[in-house]
Design an enzyme around this catalytic site. Structure first.
Site, short mmCIF file in Angstrom:
data_model
loop_
_atom_site.label_atom_id
_atom_site.label_comp_id
_atom_site.label_asym_id
_atom_site.label_seq_id
_atom_site.Cartn_x
_atom_site.Cartn_y
_atom_site.Cartn_z
N SER A 47 -5.05 -8.00 0.97
CA SER A 47 -4.80 -6.65 0.44
C SER A 47 -4.19 -6.66 -0.96
CB SER A 47 -3.87 -5.89 1.39
OG SER A 47 -2.66 -6.60 1.60
N GLY A 87 -5.78 -7.48 5.05
CA GLY A 87 -5.46 -8.05 6.35
C GLY A 87 -6.02 -9.43 6.58
N ASN A 136 -0.70 -12.99 4.88
CA ASN A 136 -0.75 -12.41 6.22
C ASN A 136 -0.46 -13.46 7.30
OD1 ASN A 136 -1.42 -9.60 5.72
ND2 ASN A 136 -3.37 -10.36 4.95
N ASP A 147 6.26 0.19 1.31
CA ASP A 147 6.41 -0.93 2.24
C ASP A 147 7.09 -2.14 1.58
OD1 ASP A 147 4.41 -2.01 0.63
OD2 ASP A 147 2.85 -1.84 2.15
N HIS A 175 3.13 -4.15 -1.15
CA HIS A 175 1.92 -3.93 -1.93
C HIS A 175 2.20 -3.25 -3.27
CE1 HIS A 175 0.43 -4.21 2.27
NE2 HIS A 175 -0.52 -4.91 1.68
#
Length: 200
Positions: A27, A64, A93, A174, A177
Site C-alpha cells: 500500500s 496488503g 505487512n 493511521d 500511510h
C-alpha cells in the site's frame, strides 16, 4: 564504503541502463486510499518523462501484499514486462503481522534471485515498523534489509516514509500511510536515489 562499491559496480555494469522499472510493493506504493495517478510511482514516471528519460514505470504494487504474495506475483510480471530494474518494497505487512524475520528474509532473498534470474537488477527498499512492536522484534526485522543489501550487493533505498513523519498533512490518521500530498515528495526521494543508477 560498501555502498560506494555497490554504486561503482552498477555504474560499470553493461546491463545498467534501465528501460522499464517494475515497482513491486504494497500500500505504500499502491496509493492507499487515493487515485492511481496520485501515487508516487505515477508521479515518478511523469518526472522522468519531463526530464527526457526514456523509462517506463510499471507499478505492480497491491495494498496488503506480503513477501509471500510477491513471490506468487513476480514471475508472471517479469515475463510480461521484462523489466531491467525491479524496486522491491515489501515486508511491511509481514512485520505488522509479526511474521518471523527469518521467513521475511528468505522470501525477499528469493524475490531478489527471481529478478536476477530474469536479467533484472534489484533495488531493495528499507522498511521500518511502528515503535510499539518491541525493541527485540524491531531490531530483528529492520536488520533483514541491510543484511540482504550487503550480502547480495543491491542498493538499499532508505525508508521513504521516515522523513514525512511529524510533518503536517503528510501522514494519514493511521500513522502508517502517506497522504496524497506526500506523494510528490516521495517521488522526489526515489528519483534522487535512483538517478545515479539510470544516468551515465
Amino acid at each position: 564504503m560498501l555502498r560506494i562499491l555497490v554504486l561503482l559496480i552498477w555504474l560499470l555494469s553493461p546491463a545498467l541502463w534501465a528501460n522499464t522499472l517494475l515497482v513491486l510493493g504494497d500500500s505504500l506504493s499502491a496509493g492507499y486510499r487515493m487515485r492511481a495517478e496520485q501515487a508516487w510511482p505515477h508521479l515518478l514516471a511523469e518526472q522522468w518523462q519531463q526530464e527526457g528519460r526514456q523509462i517506463t514505470v510499471v507499478n505492480a504494487s497491491v495494498s496488503g501484499d506480503t513477501t509471500q504474495g510477491g513471490l506468487q506475483r513476480l514471475p508472471p510480471l517479469l515475463q510480461r514486462h521484462r523489466p531491467s530494474l525491479v524496486l522491491l518494497e515489501l515486508g511491511g505487512n509481514d512485520g505488522l503481522r509479526g511474521l518471523p524475520p527469518r521467513l521475511i528474509e528468505r522470501n525477499l532473498e528469493r524475490l531478489i534471485a527471481l529478478a536476477n534470474e530474469a536479467g533484472a537488477r534489484v533495488i531493495l527498499t528499507d522498511i521500518q515498523l511502528p515503535p510499539n512492536y518491541g525493541q527485540r522484534y524491531l531490531q530483528q526485522f529492520e536488520g533483514v534489509f541491510s543484511r540482504l543489501a550487503d550480502q547480495h550487493g543491491v542498493p538499499l533505498l532508505p525508508f521513504f516514509v521516515a522523513p514525512l513523519i511529524g510533518q503536517s498533512g503528510m501522514m494519514m490518521d493511521d500513522g502508517i500511510h502517506p497522504t496524497a500530498a506526500a506523494q510528490p515528495l516521495i517521488a522526489q526521494q526515489v528519483s534522487a536515489f535512483l538517478t545515479p543508477y539510470l544516468t551515465p
